[in-house]
Design a protein around this motif. Structure first.
Motif, PDB file in Angstrom:
ATOM      1  N   SER A 116     -19.049  14.837 108.652  1.00 16.53           N
ATOM      2  CA  SER A 116     -19.611  14.378 107.315  1.00 16.53           C
ATOM      3  C   SER A 116     -18.580  13.787 106.480  1.00 16.53           C
ATOM      4  O   SER A 116     -19.157  13.253 105.448  1.00 16.53           O
ATOM      5  CB  SER A 116     -20.026  15.696 106.766  1.00 16.53           C
ATOM      6  N   LYS A 117     -17.364  13.587 106.989  1.00 15.87           N
ATOM      7  CA  LYS A 117     -16.486  13.023 106.025  1.00 15.87           C
ATOM      8  C   LYS A 117     -16.480  11.598 106.240  1.00 15.87           C
ATOM      9  O   LYS A 117     -16.193  10.746 107.270  1.00 15.87           O
ATOM     10  CB  LYS A 117     -15.000  13.585 106.228  1.00 15.87           C
ATOM     11  N   ARG A 118     -16.659  10.675 105.039  1.00 19.92           N
ATOM     12  CA  ARG A 118     -16.594   9.179 105.093  1.00 19.92           C
ATOM     13  C   ARG A 118     -15.049   8.639 105.091  1.00 19.92           C
ATOM     14  O   ARG A 118     -14.317   9.013 104.724  1.00 19.92           O
ATOM     15  CB  ARG A 118     -17.002   8.727 103.748  1.00 19.92           C
ATOM     16  N   ILE A 119     -14.878   7.933 106.558  1.00 23.77           N
ATOM     17  CA  ILE A 119     -13.686   7.483 106.623  1.00 23.77           C
ATOM     18  C   ILE A 119     -13.374   6.054 105.883  1.00 23.77           C
ATOM     19  O   ILE A 119     -12.466   6.043 105.240  1.00 23.77           O
ATOM     20  CB  ILE A 119     -13.571   7.054 108.137  1.00 23.77           C
ATOM     21  N   CYS A 120     -14.540   5.112 105.580  1.00 23.64           N
ATOM     22  CA  CYS A 120     -14.302   4.091 105.056  1.00 23.64           C
ATOM     23  C   CYS A 120     -15.854   3.294 104.796  1.00 23.64           C
ATOM     24  O   CYS A 120     -16.525   3.685 105.356  1.00 23.64           O
ATOM     25  CB  CYS A 120     -13.313   2.986 105.609  1.00 23.64           C
ATOM     26  N   GLU A 121     -15.783   2.501 103.791  1.00 28.81           N
ATOM     27  CA  GLU A 121     -17.037   1.732 103.421  1.00 28.81           C
ATOM     28  C   GLU A 121     -16.668   0.500 102.954  1.00 28.81           C
ATOM     29  O   GLU A 121     -15.689   0.252 102.346  1.00 28.81           O
ATOM     30  CB  GLU A 121     -18.025   2.646 102.755  1.00 28.81           C
ATOM     31  N   ASN A 122     -17.584  -0.406 103.148  1.00 26.21           N
ATOM     32  CA  ASN A 122     -17.709  -1.899 102.668  1.00 26.21           C
ATOM     33  C   ASN A 122     -19.089  -2.353 102.434  1.00 26.21           C
ATOM     34  O   ASN A 122     -20.050  -1.838 102.914  1.00 26.21           O
ATOM     35  CB  ASN A 122     -17.027  -2.756 103.580  1.00 26.21           C
ATOM     36  N   SER A 123     -19.247  -3.072 101.405  1.00 22.41           N
ATOM     37  CA  SER A 123     -20.586  -3.651 100.996  1.00 22.41           C
ATOM     38  C   SER A 123     -20.629  -5.210 101.060  1.00 22.41           C
ATOM     39  O   SER A 123     -19.519  -5.955 100.988  1.00 22.41           O
ATOM     40  CB  SER A 123     -21.147  -3.239  99.640  1.00 22.41           C
ATOM     41  N   ALA A 124     -21.604  -5.787 101.196  1.00 17.27           N
ATOM     42  CA  ALA A 124     -21.688  -7.441 100.979  1.00 17.27           C
ATOM     43  C   ALA A 124     -22.979  -7.538 100.162  1.00 17.27           C
ATOM     44  O   ALA A 124     -24.155  -6.872 100.146  1.00 17.27           O
ATOM     45  CB  ALA A 124     -22.045  -8.068 102.424  1.00 17.27           C
ATOM     46  N   VAL A 125     -23.059  -8.556  99.474  1.00 16.70           N
ATOM     47  CA  VAL A 125     -24.193  -9.054  98.687  1.00 16.70           C
ATOM     48  C   VAL A 125     -24.520 -10.466  98.823  1.00 16.70           C
ATOM     49  O   VAL A 125     -23.433 -11.278  98.921  1.00 16.70           O
ATOM     50  CB  VAL A 125     -23.676  -8.900  97.050  1.00 16.70           C
ATOM     51  N   ASN A 126     -25.715 -10.968  98.882  1.00 16.40           N
ATOM     52  CA  ASN A 126     -26.076 -12.454  98.789  1.00 16.40           C
ATOM     53  C   ASN A 126     -26.383 -12.971  97.517  1.00 16.40           C
ATOM     54  O   ASN A 126     -27.574 -12.717  97.065  1.00 16.40           O
ATOM     55  CB  ASN A 126     -27.249 -12.277  99.786  1.00 16.40           C
ATOM     56  N   HIS A 127     -25.403 -13.827  97.269  1.00  9.52           N
ATOM     57  CA  HIS A 127     -25.609 -14.325  95.913  1.00  9.52           C
ATOM     58  C   HIS A 127     -26.392 -15.834  95.897  1.00  9.52           C
ATOM     59  O   HIS A 127     -26.576 -16.379  94.960  1.00  9.52           O
ATOM     60  CB  HIS A 127     -24.293 -14.816  95.102  1.00  9.52           C
ATOM     61  N   ALA A 128     -26.554 -16.099  97.071  1.00 11.49           N
ATOM     62  CA  ALA A 128     -27.137 -17.500  97.355  1.00 11.49           C
ATOM     63  C   ALA A 128     -28.662 -17.432  97.267  1.00 11.49           C
ATOM     64  O   ALA A 128     -29.376 -16.386  96.916  1.00 11.49           O
ATOM     65  CB  ALA A 128     -26.900 -18.013  98.920  1.00 11.49           C
ATOM     66  N   LYS A 129     -29.374 -18.723  97.224  1.00  9.27           N
ATOM     67  CA  LYS A 129     -30.931 -18.804  97.074  1.00  9.27           C
ATOM     68  C   LYS A 129     -31.559 -18.443  98.284  1.00  9.27           C
ATOM     69  O   LYS A 129     -32.786 -18.423  98.436  1.00  9.27           O
ATOM     70  CB  LYS A 129     -31.127 -20.021  96.402  1.00  9.27           C
ATOM     71  N   ASP A 130     -31.006 -18.451  99.594  1.00 12.47           N
ATOM     72  CA  ASP A 130     -31.561 -18.616 100.779  1.00 12.47           C
ATOM     73  C   ASP A 130     -30.848 -17.257 101.597  1.00 12.47           C
ATOM     74  O   ASP A 130     -29.773 -16.756 101.306  1.00 12.47           O
ATOM     75  CB  ASP A 130     -31.054 -19.739 101.746  1.00 12.47           C
ATOM     76  N   PRO A 131     -31.483 -16.940 102.483  1.00 11.09           N
ATOM     77  CA  PRO A 131     -30.985 -15.883 103.649  1.00 11.09           C
ATOM     78  C   PRO A 131     -29.752 -16.070 104.036  1.00 11.09           C
ATOM     79  O   PRO A 131     -29.658 -17.354 104.606  1.00 11.09           O
ATOM     80  CB  PRO A 131     -32.184 -15.469 104.428  1.00 11.09           C
ATOM     81  N   VAL A 132     -28.819 -15.082 104.344  1.00 12.15           N
ATOM     82  CA  VAL A 132     -27.479 -15.315 104.951  1.00 12.15           C
ATOM     83  C   VAL A 132     -27.211 -14.265 105.843  1.00 12.15           C
ATOM     84  O   VAL A 132     -27.891 -13.275 105.718  1.00 12.15           O
ATOM     85  CB  VAL A 132     -26.370 -15.497 103.838  1.00 12.15           C
ATOM     86  N   VAL A 133     -26.484 -14.464 106.893  1.00 12.39           N
ATOM     87  CA  VAL A 133     -25.989 -13.503 107.505  1.00 12.39           C
ATOM     88  C   VAL A 133     -24.288 -13.382 107.432  1.00 12.39           C
ATOM     89  O   VAL A 133     -23.524 -14.147 107.411  1.00 12.39           O
ATOM     90  CB  VAL A 133     -26.062 -13.955 109.012  1.00 12.39           C
ATOM     91  N   LYS A 134     -23.906 -12.108 107.025  1.00 11.68           N
ATOM     92  CA  LYS A 134     -22.587 -11.582 106.697  1.00 11.68           C
ATOM     93  C   LYS A 134     -22.086 -10.854 107.676  1.00 11.68           C
ATOM     94  O   LYS A 134     -22.769  -9.791 108.198  1.00 11.68           O
ATOM     95  CB  LYS A 134     -22.469 -11.546 105.311  1.00 11.68           C
ATOM     96  N   THR A 135     -20.830 -10.753 107.981  1.00 10.06           N
ATOM     97  CA  THR A 135     -19.935  -9.695 108.614  1.00 10.06           C
ATOM     98  C   THR A 135     -19.311  -8.850 107.799  1.00 10.06           C
ATOM     99  O   THR A 135     -18.526  -9.399 106.941  1.00 10.06           O
ATOM    100  CB  THR A 135     -18.975 -10.611 109.520  1.00 10.06           C
ATOM    101  N   ILE A 136     -19.765  -7.765 107.901  1.00 11.02           N
ATOM    102  CA  ILE A 136     -18.972  -6.550 107.279  1.00 11.02           C
ATOM    103  C   ILE A 136     -18.050  -5.917 108.159  1.00 11.02           C
ATOM    104  O   ILE A 136     -18.276  -5.317 109.029  1.00 11.02           O
ATOM    105  CB  ILE A 136     -19.974  -5.671 106.738  1.00 11.02           C
ATOM    106  N   THR A 137     -16.687  -5.836 107.525  1.00 10.08           N
ATOM    107  CA  THR A 137     -15.601  -5.292 108.183  1.00 10.08           C
ATOM    108  C   THR A 137     -15.193  -3.939 107.864  1.00 10.08           C
ATOM    109  O   THR A 137     -14.955  -3.950 106.625  1.00 10.08           O
ATOM    110  CB  THR A 137     -14.283  -6.254 108.389  1.00 10.08           C
ATOM    111  N   LEU A 138     -15.082  -2.956 108.634  1.00 10.41           N
ATOM    112  CA  LEU A 138     -14.621  -1.475 108.096  1.00 10.41           C
ATOM    113  C   LEU A 138     -13.343  -1.247 108.924  1.00 10.41           C
ATOM    114  O   LEU A 138     -12.811  -1.539 109.937  1.00 10.41           O
ATOM    115  CB  LEU A 138     -15.427  -0.545 108.532  1.00 10.41           C
TER     116      LEU A 138
END
Length: 233
Positions: A116-138
């Motif tokens: 149950s203990k969170r080791i790490c977390e990260n987020s990504a937001v799309n600020h563009a006008k079109d859909p994008v694919v992003k890589t989130i690294t932990l």
């Protein structure tokens, strides 16, 4: 009231109080670790570019409830195993006290679980006008672990647990993981990593001249990767 009757009542009272004290204090938690057993979908195996392996988790609803994350927001819950095998080749058996009368026995497992203990977390937001694919690294520190519940006054050596289960229950190291996510305009996605363990259960035994007895129990957790939750914020 006769003296022998009074004496008998006093002895009975003392016996009851002693029994109640043992019932309340006979066992204590040396370390409490929360975890949930998981069902891995081995048919979903995916080998990543870096050689890591991913699997989907079948019992997503139970895991989401345990981790207190809204199931309706979850995109996926997966298991990520790094592209190396974790082995502990040099256990410190010299730390075990010779002729100790406390030992580990009746080892069962492993079963797979998420902590149950969170080791790490990260987020990504799309600020563009079109859909994008992003890589989130932990990236975070993972570790093997253990839990114990034993009779009051019983001391269990960590080296004894490690030697019995075959790995160092206190070893820590750094692990990284990357997750690709598709984002619609304005969308935000978060990836959280929890420990993924192989869990071994065991009994704590005390040897004696007449008969060995069980004086506690515990778990030893060997870390094999991340239990990763991907969800929409």
């Amino acid at each position: 009231m006769k003296k022998n009757t009074i004496f008998a009542l006093i002895m009975a009272f003392l016996f009851i109080m002693t029994t109640m004290a043992f019932a309340n204090n006979g066992y204590y938690n040396d370390e409490s670790i929360e975890m949930i057993d998981i069902e891995i979908d081995y048919s979903s195996q995916k080998i990543l570019k870096d050689g890591s392996i991913e699997y989907d988790v079948k019992n997503k609803e139970q895991v989401a409830d345990f981790l207190e994350i809204d199931i309706d927001k979850i995109r996926n819950i997966k298991i990520t195993k790094p592209n190396y095998i974790i082995k502990e080749s040099n256990l410190n058996n010299s730390d075990i006290t010779p002729f100790a009368n406390i030992y580990i026995a009746n080892i069962t497992g492993p079963r797979q679980a998420c902590g149950s203990k969170r080791i790490c977390e990260n987020s990504a937001v799309n600020h563009a006008k079109d859909p994008v694919v992003k890589t989130i690294t932990l990236s975070g520190t993972v570790s093997n672990s253990h839990s114990l519940s034993v009779d009051a006054g019983i001391d269990v050596e960590i080296a004894s647990i490690s030697a019995a289960v075959g790995f160092n229950v206190e070893r820590s190291w750094t692990m990284t993981d990357s997750t690709q996510v598709e984002l619609e305009p304005g969308q935000r996605v978060t990836v959280v990593a929890f420990p993924y363990w192989d869990v071994y259960s065991f009994d704590v035994m005390q040897s004696s001249i007449f008969r060995d007895k069980k004086v506690g129990y515990g778990n030893a957790m060997e870390t094999f990767g991340f239990c990763t939750v991907v969800y929409d914020d």
